[in-house]
Write an enzyme that holds these catalytic residues in place. Structure first.
Site, PDB file in Angstrom:
ATOM      1  N   VAL A   1      11.329 -13.001  14.904  1.00 56.71           N
ATOM      2  CA  VAL A   1      12.147 -13.316  16.077  1.00 56.71           C
ATOM      3  C   VAL A   1      11.298 -14.044  17.117  1.00 56.71           C
ATOM      4  O   VAL A   1      11.793 -14.880  17.862  1.00 56.71           O
ATOM      5  CB  VAL A   1      12.823 -12.045  16.661  1.00 56.71           C
ATOM      6  CG1 VAL A   1      11.806 -11.070  17.233  1.00 56.71           C
ATOM      7  CG2 VAL A   1      13.841 -12.424  17.730  1.00 56.71           C
TER       8      VAL A   1
ATOM      9  N   GLY B   1      15.950  -7.363  26.819  1.00 54.16           N
ATOM     10  CA  GLY B   1      16.704  -8.235  25.918  1.00 54.16           C
ATOM     11  C   GLY B   1      17.295  -7.407  24.791  1.00 54.16           C
ATOM     12  O   GLY B   1      17.596  -6.227  24.984  1.00 54.16           O
TER      13      GLY B   1
ATOM     14  N   HIS C   1       0.985  -4.123  13.870  1.00 49.71           N
ATOM     15  CA  HIS C   1       2.151  -5.009  14.004  1.00 49.71           C
ATOM     16  C   HIS C   1       3.197  -4.735  12.914  1.00 49.71           C
ATOM     17  O   HIS C   1       3.473  -5.595  12.067  1.00 49.71           O
ATOM     18  CB  HIS C   1       1.715  -6.485  13.980  1.00 49.71           C
ATOM     19  CG  HIS C   1       2.720  -7.407  14.628  1.00 49.71           C
ATOM     20  ND1 HIS C   1       2.363  -8.556  15.304  1.00 49.71           N
ATOM     21  CD2 HIS C   1       4.076  -7.350  14.709  1.00 49.71           C
ATOM     22  CE1 HIS C   1       3.444  -9.162  15.759  1.00 49.71           C
ATOM     23  NE2 HIS C   1       4.504  -8.441  15.406  1.00 49.71           N
TER      24      HIS C   1
ATOM     25  N   SER D   1       8.970  -4.401  12.640  1.00 53.76           N
ATOM     26  CA  SER D   1      10.153  -4.670  11.803  1.00 53.76           C
ATOM     27  C   SER D   1       9.967  -4.201  10.361  1.00 53.76           C
ATOM     28  O   SER D   1      10.784  -4.496   9.496  1.00 53.76           O
ATOM     29  CB  SER D   1      10.473  -6.168  11.821  1.00 53.76           C
ATOM     30  OG  SER D   1       9.442  -6.913  11.193  1.00 53.76           O
TER      31      SER D   1
HETATM   32  O1  LIG Z   1       6.736  -9.670  15.865  1.00 56.24           O
HETATM   33  C1  LIG Z   1       7.594  -9.849  15.041  1.00 56.24           C
HETATM   34  C2  LIG Z   1       8.583 -10.862  15.136  1.00 56.24           C
HETATM   35  O2  LIG Z   1       8.491 -11.724  16.024  1.00 56.24           O
HETATM   36  O3  LIG Z   1       9.511 -10.865  14.307  1.00 56.24           O
END
Ligand SMILES: O=CC(=O)O
Length: 329
Positions: free
Chosen positions: A85, A164, A294, A297
């Site tokens: 994203v 958001g 990280h 997701s």
């Molecule tokens: O950080 C993860 C993404 O931008 O999907």
């Protein structure tokens, strides 16, 4: 098209991606895919070679897509589809100049990322990684009234920087823990904040009044280094700092100082600069700092759906049709 026969277009993919995405591309029959067939990042030289003459590029947030890559690709390039994203890894001005369309993966990762943020917040505030280590190394001698105490959400004030899609999903999940006030800051007030009784406040107010500060904004020139010495000095010394957006929103030297001096209580980070964070980084010496690699997701299902969406974005870009998720910039 030559003699009525449609030319097969060329696509470069910078990493192994979930098979859901590969299947869509192979079944479409409109492009010839070349893949950096590894779980490790494509070396820069291989990236520059791989994109040569490509009509489409499917990339990750760890690939820097700059002028050099665009020049290496050349005038065939119609579309860049990122499996993320976030889009701070791409030189948007240069991409726009060349008329290249961009696809990304909003929405489909919102729930997984909000869940991970809640998990990280609770793990950090209640000191789970420290506790796990103590159980394994024999540090658990007995039940002690003052041992491994942390901070709870009940009756607390939570501040979300950037309400958001993901920030709102985090707020919705945190509210039922008994959060008393939900503050948020950003460029504009959001009408949908009413659902979580969110109060739009200046950043300074959020920082100084929150027991939990959660960063969930995009990395932009305005947010780069936003969480610095001045920022941490305004936080309560019992406050918990959480970042699941981008590492560069935080000045890590200033965060280290704030954590080691007791200026703030603890921090949980799913994102750092650089990534990976070197194993000898000072932040990793601190018990009150929880660092994850990280994985916001990272559920099987979400990553599969991200791969599907990025494949469909790529195909639409190649064929000049509507993209399921086109970045308008
Ligand atoms: O950080 C993860 C993404 O931008 O999907």
């Amino acid at each position: 098209s030559i003699g009525g026969r449609t030319e097969i277009m060329k696509v470069f993919i910078t990493r192994r991606i979930p098979q859901e995405g590969m299947k869509i591309l192979s079944q479409a029959g409109v492009c010839k895919v070349s893949l950096w067939d590894s779980d490790e990042p494509v070396p820069r030289a291989e990236l520059l070679k791989g994109v040569e003459g490509a009509h489409g590029l499917l990339c990750l947030l760890s690939d820097k897509i700059d002028t050099e890559v665009l020049e290496a690709a050349g005038p065939n390039l119609k579309v860049i589809s990122t499996l993320s994203v976030g889009f701070d890894h791409m030189a948007m001005d240069e991409i726009k100049k060349r008329g290249v369309r961009v696809g990304y993966t909003p929405d489909v990762l919102t729930d997984a990322t909000a869940e991970l943020t809640v998990a990280l917040l609770l793990a950090t505030a209640r000191r789970l990684p420290e506790g796990v280590v103590e159980v394994k190394n024999g540090g658990w001698s007995t039940w002690k009234p003052l041992w491994l105490c942390g901070y709870g959400l009940s009756g607390s004030t939570v501040g979300v920087i950037g309400l958001g899609r993901i920030g709102m999903a985090i707020a919705r999940r945190l509210k039922p823990f008994g959060v008393k006030r939900l503050l948020y800051s950003g460029r504009t007030a959001k009408s949908y904040a009413a659902e979580v009784e969110g109060e739009y406040v200046p950043l300074d107010t959020l920082v100084s009044e929150s027991d939990f500060v959660v960063v969930s904004c995009a990395l932009t020139p305005e947010t780069q280094g936003l969480c610095n010495k001045d920022f941490f000095s305004k936080m309560k010394n019992t406050a918990v700092f959480i970042n699941t957006s981008r590492g560069a929103v935080v000045n890590q030297e200033d965060l280290y100082q704030a954590l080691s001096s007791g200026q703030i209580a603890c921090a949980g980070l799913d994102v750092t600069t650089p990534e990976p964070l070197p194993t000898d980084h000072p932040l990793l010496t601190l018990k009150n700092c929880v660092v994850l690699p990280h994985i916001g997701s990272a559920t099987y299902s979400t990553r599969g759906i991200m791969a599907e969406l990025s494949a469909n974005n790529l195909l639409a870009g190649l064929q000049g049709t509507d993209m399921p998720s086109e970045l308008k910039f």
